[in-house]
Structure formats: structure tokens, C-alpha cells
Design a protein around this motif. Structure first.
Motif, PDB file in Angstrom:
ATOM      1  N   ARG A   8       0.838  -1.202   0.000  1.00 60.34           N
ATOM      2  CA  ARG A   8       0.000   0.000   0.000  1.00 60.34           C
ATOM      3  C   ARG A   8       0.876   1.257   0.000  1.00 60.34           C
ATOM      4  NH1 ARG A   8      -5.393   0.554   2.381  1.00 60.34           N
ATOM      5  NH2 ARG A   8      -5.008  -1.320   3.622  1.00 60.34           N
ATOM      6  N   THR A   9       1.930   1.234   0.812  1.00 63.92           N
ATOM      7  CA  THR A   9       2.853   2.367   0.863  1.00 63.92           C
ATOM      8  C   THR A   9       3.588   2.530  -0.461  1.00 63.92           C
ATOM      9  OG1 THR A   9       3.168   2.054   3.243  1.00 63.92           O
ATOM     10  CG2 THR A   9       4.839   3.338   2.075  1.00 63.92           C
ATOM     11  N   PHE A  10       4.019   1.402  -1.042  1.00 66.13           N
ATOM     12  CA  PHE A  10       4.686   1.445  -2.348  1.00 66.13           C
ATOM     13  C   PHE A  10       3.782   2.101  -3.390  1.00 66.13           C
ATOM     14  CE2 PHE A  10       4.820  -0.886  -6.446  1.00 66.13           C
ATOM     15  CZ  PHE A  10       6.020  -0.378  -6.938  1.00 66.13           C
ATOM     16  N   LYS A  11       2.519   1.733  -3.402  1.00 64.17           N
ATOM     17  CA  LYS A  11       1.576   2.306  -4.364  1.00 64.17           C
ATOM     18  C   LYS A  11       1.416   3.811  -4.148  1.00 64.17           C
ATOM     19  CE  LYS A  11      -3.297   2.106  -5.754  1.00 64.17           C
ATOM     20  NZ  LYS A  11      -4.621   1.505  -5.479  1.00 64.17           N
ATOM     21  N   ALA A  12       1.344   4.230  -2.886  1.00 67.69           N
ATOM     22  CA  ALA A  12       1.179   5.656  -2.583  1.00 67.69           C
ATOM     23  C   ALA A  12       2.395   6.453  -3.019  1.00 67.69           C
ATOM     24  CB  ALA A  12       0.925   5.845  -1.088  1.00 67.69           C
ATOM     25  N   ILE A  13       3.593   5.928  -2.811  1.00 65.74           N
ATOM     26  CA  ILE A  13       4.815   6.613  -3.255  1.00 65.74           C
ATOM     27  C   ILE A  13       4.825   6.721  -4.771  1.00 65.74           C
ATOM     28  CG2 ILE A  13       7.333   6.500  -3.339  1.00 65.74           C
ATOM     29  CD1 ILE A  13       7.238   4.919  -0.704  1.00 65.74           C
ATOM     30  N   THR A  18       6.514  11.268  -4.058  1.00 68.80           N
ATOM     31  CA  THR A  18       7.354  11.700  -2.946  1.00 68.80           C
ATOM     32  C   THR A  18       7.006  10.907  -1.695  1.00 68.80           C
ATOM     33  OG1 THR A  18       5.843  13.429  -2.170  1.00 68.80           O
ATOM     34  CG2 THR A  18       7.455  14.063  -3.847  1.00 68.80           C
ATOM     35  N   LEU A  19       7.961  10.839  -0.768  1.00 66.10           N
ATOM     36  CA  LEU A  19       7.697  10.191   0.515  1.00 66.10           C
ATOM     37  C   LEU A  19       6.705  11.014   1.329  1.00 66.10           C
ATOM     38  CD1 LEU A  19      11.334   9.097   1.519  1.00 66.10           C
ATOM     39  CD2 LEU A  19       9.549   7.695   0.467  1.00 66.10           C
ATOM     40  N   THR A  20       6.842  12.335   1.241  1.00 65.36           N
ATOM     41  CA  THR A  20       5.926  13.213   1.970  1.00 65.36           C
ATOM     42  C   THR A  20       4.500  13.055   1.461  1.00 65.36           C
ATOM     43  OG1 THR A  20       7.692  14.826   2.346  1.00 65.36           O
ATOM     44  CG2 THR A  20       5.426  15.606   2.591  1.00 65.36           C
ATOM     45  N   GLY A  21       4.350  13.018   0.140  1.00 64.19           N
ATOM     46  CA  GLY A  21       3.025  12.836  -0.447  1.00 64.19           C
ATOM     47  C   GLY A  21       2.392  11.529  -0.036  1.00 64.19           C
ATOM     48  N   ALA A  22       3.194  10.460   0.003  1.00 63.35           N
ATOM     49  CA  ALA A  22       2.680   9.156   0.422  1.00 63.35           C
ATOM     50  C   ALA A  22       2.264   9.190   1.884  1.00 63.35           C
ATOM     51  CB  ALA A  22       3.737   8.081   0.193  1.00 63.35           C
ATOM     52  N   GLN A  30       6.450  10.206   7.779  1.00 64.75           N
ATOM     53  CA  GLN A  30       7.404   9.970   6.683  1.00 64.75           C
ATOM     54  C   GLN A  30       8.428   8.893   7.039  1.00 64.75           C
ATOM     55  OE1 GLN A  30       8.785  13.461   4.597  1.00 64.75           O
ATOM     56  NE2 GLN A  30      10.727  12.492   4.101  1.00 64.75           N
ATOM     57  N   PRO A  31       8.948   8.860   8.282  1.00 64.60           N
ATOM     58  CA  PRO A  31       9.843   7.745   8.633  1.00 64.60           C
ATOM     59  C   PRO A  31       9.159   6.392   8.481  1.00 64.60           C
ATOM     60  CG  PRO A  31      10.072   9.516  10.228  1.00 64.60           C
ATOM     61  CD  PRO A  31       8.930   9.888   9.353  1.00 64.60           C
ATOM     62  N   GLY A  32       7.840   6.346   8.760  1.00 63.97           N
ATOM     63  CA  GLY A  32       7.107   5.096   8.579  1.00 63.97           C
ATOM     64  C   GLY A  32       7.051   4.686   7.125  1.00 63.97           C
ATOM     65  N   VAL A  33       6.861   5.674   6.240  1.00 60.28           N
ATOM     66  CA  VAL A  33       6.867   5.395   4.799  1.00 60.28           C
ATOM     67  C   VAL A  33       8.232   4.865   4.364  1.00 60.28           C
ATOM     68  CG1 VAL A  33       6.760   6.471   2.519  1.00 60.28           C
ATOM     69  CG2 VAL A  33       5.064   7.058   4.258  1.00 60.28           C
ATOM     70  N   PHE A  49      12.784   2.437  -6.421  1.00 62.54           N
ATOM     71  CA  PHE A  49      12.797   3.844  -6.813  1.00 62.54           C
ATOM     72  C   PHE A  49      14.221   4.366  -6.826  1.00 62.54           C
ATOM     73  CE2 PHE A  49       8.293   4.736  -6.662  1.00 62.54           C
ATOM     74  CZ  PHE A  49       7.796   3.852  -5.728  1.00 62.54           C
ATOM     75  N   ASP A  50      14.477   5.301  -7.735  1.00 65.09           N
ATOM     76  CA  ASP A  50      15.692   6.107  -7.692  1.00 65.09           C
ATOM     77  C   ASP A  50      15.348   7.431  -7.033  1.00 65.09           C
ATOM     78  OD1 ASP A  50      16.587   4.887 -10.930  1.00 65.09           O
ATOM     79  OD2 ASP A  50      17.461   4.320  -8.981  1.00 65.09           O
TER      80      ASP A  50
END
Length: 307
Positions: A8-13, A18-22, A30-33, A49-50
């Protein structure tokens, strides 16, 4: 065994870039992401991701994984939302879709007072219309009407798209240009200024420019920030221009934190609609939300920012 939350997190990123957007999408830190992503990359054995600055660019393997998991995850999320409703009989749960800025400016302050459970969803308007039609959402706030025969649209207010700027922007020469009604002179002045835009939505700027100058702007904003509320906070620093809906900045204009610079030679105005299904079990709850919006939008109209 892999944790489904990693996917789910991968899809959101992947979708936000961005990590913030996810993190904002999933309502986690963001640390959780970052932890979910690193755990998934360790599990599958390759980079997904790069990292380019703050932007997350999917690798080829990341694209393959997204194509494999996106549709199953969407179906699982749909099941999760519908099941949650069916198991909560005593306290109704309704799901509402709207843009992030609208939520922050209007409904957010009333959430804690609602006598029912609430799920807020942010997304693009076509996606929200589709989710409303499928029963995933119960109500949407939208400037665009869908075509489904199962959905009722009720106009309740309007938003005017206006040009605003920081309080330190010198508009004397611009006002002279406006008096001449020379669109080339007006456009040239505007292009010399610093502009703000958002990562996901340039539609307001494009519509405003096309209506007043007959073509899309031939420049990109100098500063790209996450959303329109961020733009307004940045403009309070004193300089810069942006095209935004008037109800988002009425308080700042009244206080003199930013200034209304131009409404355009032609008014750009969007009608706002409630969208809901014709057959719904949540008439009372939806009516409560509609009442709050009418109350809030009525105050906005009284502020004389709308025209």
C-alpha cells in the motif's frame, strides 16, 4: 511473509512521487513510509525507486511491480471500505471526497463535532466520481459534473478564480497597464513576476490565462509547492503571484496579509456541486454535511470576496 501495508505504501509513493506525499495520503509519518519502502525493497531484493532530490522515480522493476499490484490493491481497498460500513450498524460511517484545500479550509474545523463516523478521501475529480458511482464514496464536493444516471448533482455555491500576490508586490505599473486594456502589456508585466504553482494542479492558472489572453501561459511557476494552502502561506512572505480560488484566501485578503491583484478582464467562476447517489442510506448524515457547507459558503459570500 510480506506485509500488505508495504505494498500500500509502495503504491502511494508511486502515485504521489514523494515520501511526503505518500505519508499525507496514508496518514502516517514519513519515517514510517521510508521503513515500509526499505522493508519491501529488502524483501523483493532490488531497488524500486531512484531518489532524485525529493522526487521518487520508479525503476524498471518498480514499474513492473506497480503494474502487478495496483489493481489487486485497489480491489482490496474497495472491499475494506465497503466491509467497514456493513459491520458498523450503530454509528453510521460515510465517506466524502473533495480536494485537500477544500477540506482544510471548510470541513476540517467541524470534524470533531460530527455525530457519525467519517472517512475523508482526496483525489482527482474523475476518480472521485467513479468511486461515488461504485458506492465507495457517499458524497463528493466537485466543480465538475459526471454523466452517470445514478448520481445527483446539486449546485450550492461558486468559486471565483482570482490573481493574488504578496503584500509587498508593487502593482502601480500593473494598474496602469490594466487601464490601457492592452492585453500584451498586462501579460508582459505578469510574466516578469515570480509565480507559485502546485505539484499536481495547474488547471486554474491555465484556465485563467486562456480566458484572459487566449492561450496557455508560456512559462512555468518559479516555485512549486504541495498545495494551494501552501501557496497562500508563502505569499504572506510578501512577494510573488498565484491564481487561486477566492474562498481559500478571503481571510488573508481581509487582513492585508496578501492582496487581490486582478479578477481578470473576464471572470473565471466555477460552480461547486454536491454529488451523491440517488439511492443512499445516509440521507441524514449527508444532509448534515451539506448544511455545514452551505453555512460556511454563505459566510464566504458575505465577505465580499466573491463577485
Amino acid at each position: 511473509m510480506v506485509n500488505l501495508e508495504w505494498y500500500r505504501t509502495f503504491k502511494a509513493i508511486y502515485k504521489t512521487g514523494t515520501l511526503t506525499g505518500a505519508a499525507d495520503t496514508l496518514f502516517i509519518s514519513q519515517p514510517g513510509v521510508s521503513l515500509h519502502l526499505s522493508s519491501l525493497e529488502a524483501y523483493v531484493g532490488y531497488k524500486l525507486f531512484d531518489r532524485t532530490g525529493r522526487k521518487m522515480i520508479p525503476t524498471e522493476r518498480g514499474k513492473v511491480l506497480f503494474n502487478a499490484v495496483s489493481e489487486p490493491l485497489t480491489k482490496l481497498e474497495d472491499v475494506e471500505k465497503n466491509f467497514q460500513k456493513s459491520t458498523e450498524k450503530h454509528t453510521p460511517t460515510i465517506s466524502i471526497g473533495m480536494c485537500f484545500e477544500t477540506f482544510q479550509t471548510t470541513l476540517e474545523q467541524y470534524v470533531s463535532t460530527l455525530p457519525f463516523n467519517l472517512i475523508i478521501s482526496f483525489g482527482e475529480y474523475p476518480e472521485m466520481l467513479d468511486q461515488l458511482d461504485k458506492g465507495i464514496l457517499d458524497l463528493i464536493i466537485t466543480p465538475k459534473k459526471g454523466v452517470s444516471p445514478n448520481i445527483l448533482h446539486e449546485a450550492f455555491s461558486s468559486e471565483q478564480i482570482i490573481l493574488v500576490g504578496g503584500k509587498d508586490v508593487d502593482v502601480a505599473s500593473f494598474k496602469k497597464a490594466v487601464k490601457t486594456k492592452d492585453s500584451n502589456q498586462i501579460e508582459e508585466w505578469l510574466k516578469q513576476e515570480k509565480w507559485y504553482g502546485t505539484t499536481g494542479d495547474m488547471e486554474h492558472l491555465f484556465q485563467f490565462w486562456i480566458l484572459n489572453f487566449g492561450h496557455k501561459p508560456n512559462f512555468r511557476p518559479n516555485y512549486i509547492v504541495p498545495n494551494m494552502n501552501s501557496i497562500i502561506r508563502c505569499l504572506k512572505g510578501g512577494t510573488g503571484l498565484a491564481v487561486v480560488p477566492d474562498f481559500l484566501c478571503k481571510d488573508e485578503i481581509e487582513k492585508g496579509d496578501i492582496q487581490l491583484i486582478w479578477k481578470g478582464n473576464k471572470m473565471l467562476e466555477n460552480t461547486l456541486y454536491f454529488g451523491c447517489r440517488k439511492n443512499t442510506s445516509y440521507q441524514s448524515e449527508i444532509g448534515h454535511i451539506k448544511g455545514l457547507f452551505r453555512q460556511m459558503m454563505g459566510k464566504a459570500d458575505d465577505a465580499n470576496v466573491h463577485v
